[in-house]
Write an enzyme that holds these catalytic residues in place. Structure first.
Site, PDB file in Angstrom:
ATOM      1  N   ASP A  24       0.795  -1.241   0.000  1.00  0.00           N
ATOM      2  CA  ASP A  24       0.000   0.000   0.000  1.00  0.00           C
ATOM      3  C   ASP A  24       0.826   1.288   0.000  1.00  0.00           C
ATOM      4  OD1 ASP A  24      -1.938  -1.938   0.205  1.00  0.00           O
ATOM      5  OD2 ASP A  24      -2.862  -1.164   2.040  1.00  0.00           O
ATOM      6  N   LYS A 122      -6.941  -4.866  -3.011  1.00  0.00           N
ATOM      7  CA  LYS A 122      -7.714  -5.430  -1.904  1.00  0.00           C
ATOM      8  C   LYS A 122      -8.655  -4.374  -1.340  1.00  0.00           C
ATOM      9  CE  LYS A 122      -3.900  -4.461   1.233  1.00  0.00           C
ATOM     10  NZ  LYS A 122      -4.583  -3.462   2.078  1.00  0.00           N
ATOM     11  N   CYS A 167      -2.103  -3.144   7.925  1.00  0.00           N
ATOM     12  CA  CYS A 167      -1.986  -4.075   6.792  1.00  0.00           C
ATOM     13  C   CYS A 167      -0.768  -4.992   6.915  1.00  0.00           C
ATOM     14  CB  CYS A 167      -1.987  -3.300   5.479  1.00  0.00           C
ATOM     15  SG  CYS A 167      -3.627  -2.573   5.159  1.00  0.00           S
TER      16      CYS A 167
END
Ligand SMILES: [Zn+2]
Length: 221
Positions: A24, A122, A167
């Protein structure tokens, strides 16, 4: 927030059955973005240095539809970072972030993307968040990453990116449960630490289950 937990004595030579997972690195998680992680912009160049060492490089993107249920704006009388628990969501609600197809959800422009072998998106299901790169937050829906890595013979995964206590934390835990040896490169990640204490709990839980923490310099070029 930076966490200094690495074991400095480890030296690691990267092999063909190792994978780098870059989590990310998107403008919305950078200072100035909609869900900023302090220092998130400081790790990009060092991550770029590592990419050529790996045969398998996964880049993930948080990739939400508008009105995603992880957003405070999708709930009456809720503010970003309010505590919230529901199946597939929580423990907090977030500002609107990483809306599919927007600049804020793209990879950060300074990230070297040419040698990324798999791009994984995601958080696409409206009512389920996905902190982990392996399993959505309902703990049932697989992203397919485990199968991809295993089909390429990957045994060890090296995680970096954002954010350490969300995450990366959930990805590292699931990585162990899927049978991988998991390393977190802790000076190439930053944490949210919301609610307060979340980072400390995440670190101790990861250590208990066998996640290893290293610094970038432990990886031999
Ligand atoms: Zn998200």
């Amino acid at each position: 927030m930076t966490a200094k937990v690495a074991n400095q004595k480890i030296d690691i030579e990267i092999c063909d059955d190792d994978a780098l997972i870059i989590v990310d690195l998107q403008p919305d998680f950078m200072p100035g973005g909609n869900l900023p992680v302090v220092g998130g912009n400081e790790i990009i160049e060092d991550i770029n240095d590592l990419i050529p060492l790996f045969k398998t490089v996964v880049g993930t993107q948080d990739w939400h539809p508008e009105g995603h249920k992880s957003f405070a704006s999708a709930h009456d009388s809720k503010q970003p970072y309010d505590l919230f628990e529901a199946p597939g969501l929580g423990p907090v609600l977030w500002p609107d972030h990483c809306i599919q197809g927007t600049f804020s959800a793209d990879f950060h422009p300074n990230l070297s993307v040419d040698e990324i072998t798999l791009i994984l998106r995601k958080g696409i299901h409206h009512d389920i968040d996905s902190y982990s790169v392996f399993l959505e937050n309902d703990k049932e829906t697989e992203t397919g990453l485990s199968g991809y890595l295993k089909s390429r013979g990957v045994k060890r995964v090296f995680m970096c990116g954002l954010a350490l206590d969300y995450c990366i934390f959930y990805s590292a835990m699931d990585g162990i449960n899927f049978g991988f040896e998991v390393f977190v490169i802790d000076n190439l990640t930053r944490a949210v630490d919301s609610p307060p204490g979340h980072l400390e709990r995440a670190l101790s839980t990861m250590k208990e289950i066998g996640v290893k923490f290293i610094e970038k310099k432990a990886i031999l070029a």
